[in-house]
Design an enzyme around this catalytic site. Structure first.
Site, mmCIF file in Angstrom:
data_model
loop_
_atom_site.group_PDB
_atom_site.id
_atom_site.type_symbol
_atom_site.label_atom_id
_atom_site.label_comp_id
_atom_site.label_asym_id
_atom_site.label_seq_id
_atom_site.Cartn_x
_atom_site.Cartn_y
_atom_site.Cartn_z
ATOM 1 N NE ARG A 232 -3.283 -0.912 7.955
ATOM 2 C CZ ARG A 232 -3.563 -0.021 7.001
ATOM 3 N NH1 ARG A 232 -4.386 -0.326 6.014
ATOM 4 N NH2 ARG A 232 -2.996 1.174 7.023
ATOM 5 C CD GLU A 261 -1.161 -5.619 3.230
ATOM 6 O OE1 GLU A 261 -2.352 -5.966 3.224
ATOM 7 O OE2 GLU A 261 -0.786 -4.446 3.028
ATOM 8 C CG HIS A 293 -3.011 -2.183 0.999
ATOM 9 N ND1 HIS A 293 -2.626 -2.574 2.269
ATOM 10 C CD2 HIS A 293 -3.653 -0.996 1.161
ATOM 11 C CE1 HIS A 293 -3.027 -1.657 3.140
ATOM 12 N NE2 HIS A 293 -3.651 -0.699 2.493
HETATM 13 P P1 NAD Z 1 -11.116 6.479 10.690
HETATM 14 O O1 NAD Z 1 -10.193 6.628 11.831
HETATM 15 O O2 NAD Z 1 -11.707 7.694 10.059
HETATM 16 O O3 NAD Z 1 -12.358 5.553 11.135
HETATM 17 C C1 NAD Z 1 -12.210 4.370 11.863
HETATM 18 C C2 NAD Z 1 -13.522 4.132 12.592
HETATM 19 O O4 NAD Z 1 -13.426 2.848 13.230
HETATM 20 C C3 NAD Z 1 -13.787 5.172 13.699
HETATM 21 O O5 NAD Z 1 -15.101 5.694 13.559
HETATM 22 C C4 NAD Z 1 -13.648 4.369 14.977
HETATM 23 O O6 NAD Z 1 -14.499 4.818 16.014
HETATM 24 C C5 NAD Z 1 -14.034 2.983 14.496
HETATM 25 N N1 NAD Z 1 -13.620 1.909 15.379
HETATM 26 C C6 NAD Z 1 -12.614 1.902 16.290
HETATM 27 N N2 NAD Z 1 -12.596 0.716 16.932
HETATM 28 C C7 NAD Z 1 -13.617 -0.012 16.424
HETATM 29 C C8 NAD Z 1 -14.120 -1.310 16.693
HETATM 30 N N3 NAD Z 1 -13.582 -2.084 17.639
HETATM 31 N N4 NAD Z 1 -15.161 -1.761 15.976
HETATM 32 C C9 NAD Z 1 -15.748 -0.974 15.025
HETATM 33 N N5 NAD Z 1 -15.314 0.277 14.727
HETATM 34 C C10 NAD Z 1 -14.255 0.737 15.419
HETATM 35 O O7 NAD Z 1 -10.364 5.584 9.623
HETATM 36 P P2 NAD Z 1 -10.683 5.470 8.062
HETATM 37 O O8 NAD Z 1 -9.956 6.549 7.328
HETATM 38 O O9 NAD Z 1 -12.138 5.331 7.847
HETATM 39 O O10 NAD Z 1 -9.937 4.116 7.712
HETATM 40 C C11 NAD Z 1 -10.387 2.880 8.208
HETATM 41 C C12 NAD Z 1 -9.299 1.849 7.996
HETATM 42 O O11 NAD Z 1 -9.162 1.629 6.582
HETATM 43 C C13 NAD Z 1 -7.913 2.344 8.443
HETATM 44 O O12 NAD Z 1 -7.679 2.037 9.775
HETATM 45 C C14 NAD Z 1 -6.986 1.606 7.532
HETATM 46 O O13 NAD Z 1 -6.583 0.427 8.201
HETATM 47 C C15 NAD Z 1 -7.845 1.211 6.331
HETATM 48 N N6 NAD Z 1 -7.408 1.829 5.074
HETATM 49 C C16 NAD Z 1 -7.224 1.032 4.004
HETATM 50 C C17 NAD Z 1 -6.843 1.563 2.781
HETATM 51 C C18 NAD Z 1 -6.678 0.702 1.558
HETATM 52 O O14 NAD Z 1 -6.032 1.132 0.578
HETATM 53 N N7 NAD Z 1 -7.226 -0.503 1.522
HETATM 54 C C19 NAD Z 1 -6.631 2.940 2.672
HETATM 55 C C20 NAD Z 1 -6.844 3.749 3.794
HETATM 56 C C21 NAD Z 1 -7.226 3.178 4.986
#
Ligand code: NAD
Length: 329
Positions: A232, A261, A293
């Site tokens: 994000r 964005e 994105h």
């Molecule tokens: P997820 O919920 O499976 O994993 C997120 C991880 O981050 C968890 O293990 C959590 O414990 C950890 N976390 C929480 N707070 C934290 C901190 N302060 N420092 C470090 N780690 C921390 O989510 P995901 O499916 O792996 O997705 C991750 C992120 O990717 C989403 O939140 C979303 O913003 C982003 N995303 C982007 C796209 C894209 O097209 N670019 C697509 C999907 C998701």
């Protein structure tokens, strides 16, 4: 169920129509905002994406219009005021995981492009320029990588990095024992960032992670490091990152997400004057790669997003268990 679907492009419509389980869908190009919320009159549900705004004023209006369900076509939910939705009795459901490999593979594509400059080589050769000047990269084998967040996407990315022979240190407040058993070492955030040659962000945007990459944390990176953000935009303080690029403290930036964005991404603005000076400055760097994105954007991910979105709608319509419901902490 009558569903108002916001922020749609033709590809969204194609996949949602293909996987529709019998609902009455109305597609809007525009995002859900205070200006467009009036369109939801007479709908039971709204279906939204990453740059729609479901903040408190919009939620109040949705509730007044009779909307009882929000289905997110994404995993991240920082754009929804969950406590306010709960207070209004609006259920919020998301697609928690849809092909995490799609985003992880895009993160690796950004690393490979920035490192080996294949985008520049492609253009050079087409113009008959076969010089290697300024195309030198570095080996990923043995490279020190800080992996921030090891959820669904971080986990998939860890396995890709491991295949390349990188030396990976992770930070996540909830370490994954499966990854630990596969050899991943966890440390504090500071320690993971210290001397990292590549930093890749895979954590959600929360109050804790907002601008986690800033002037102070950038000083911890190895000089000339690469930063990759496919998570994000607001995880990084963009102005600080620009300064670090200017001094050379940051050697490369790959970003698939950007704090502002919403005004830019998913639109063709090729005939417009970009008003956002930060993104304009970022675009001007030779060592910055921006994609709008698109990390999620594979055929497999689009199929899963559509399938799970309708599973969520059907569970709500049937009064069944809402396994993908977001509950405020
Ligand atoms: P997820 O919920 O499976 O994993 C997120 C991880 O981050 C968890 O293990 C959590 O414990 C950890 N976390 C929480 N707070 C934290 C901190 N302060 N420092 C470090 N780690 C921390 O989510 P995901 O499916 O792996 O997705 C991750 C992120 O990717 C989403 O939140 C979303 O913003 C982003 N995303 C982007 C796209 C894209 O097209 N670019 C697509 C999907 C998701």
């Amino acid at each position: 169920m009558k569903i108002a679907v916001f922020s749609t492009c033709q590809y969204d419509r194609d996949f949602l129509e293909r996987f529709n389980t019998g609902h009455d869908l109305t597609f809007f190009d525009a995002p859900l905002t205070m200006q467009t919320v009036a369109l939801t009159q007479g709908f039971t549900a709204v279906c939204i994406f990453v740059n729609d705004h479901a903040d408190a004023p919009v939620l109040s209006q949705l509730s007044a219009n009779g909307v009882g369900l929000i289905v997110l076509r994404c995993a991240g939910f920082n754009n929804v005021d969950l406590p306010q939705a709960a207070a209004l009795g609006i259920k919020v459901l998301r697609v928690p995981a849809y092909s995490p490999e799609a985003v992880a593979e895009h993160a690796m594509a950004m690393i490979l492009t920035l490192n080996r400059k294949t985008h520049k080589a492609y253009n050079r050769v087409r113009e008959g320029n076969f010089s290697l000047e300024k195309l030198m990269g570095f080996n990923l084998h043995g490279c020190k990588v800080a992996l921030i967040g090891t959820g669904n996407i971080g986990k998939a990315f860890y396995r890709i990095l491991k295949g390349f022979g990188c030396v990976i240190t992770a930070y996540d407040p909830f370490p994954d024992p499966v990854l630990q058993s596969e050899g991943l070492t966890y440390s504090s955030l500071e320690s993971a960032l210290s001397d990292a040659e590549i930093v890749s962000l895979h954590c959600p945007l929360t109050d804790d992670t907002h601008h986690m990459i800033n002037a102070e944390s950038l000083k911890l990176f190895c000089k000339g490091a690469m930063l990759i953000n496919t998570s994000r935009g607001a995880l990084i303080a963009t102005a600080d990152v620009i300064e670090a690029l200017k001094t050379g403290q940051l050697g490369y930036l790959g970003m698939d997400v950007y704090e502002q964005e919403g005004e830019l991404f998913f639109h063709n603005l090729s005939e417009d004057v970009i008003q956002d000076d930060l993104i304009a400055r970022l675009i001007s760097f030779p060592n910055v790669l921006i994609t709008s994105h698109q990390g999620f954007f594979t055929r497999e991910a689009m199929e899963q997003i559509a399938t799970i979105t309708f599973q969520n709608v059907d569970a709500f319509a049937a009064g069944g268990i809402l396994k993908n419901q977001l509950i405020p902490q």
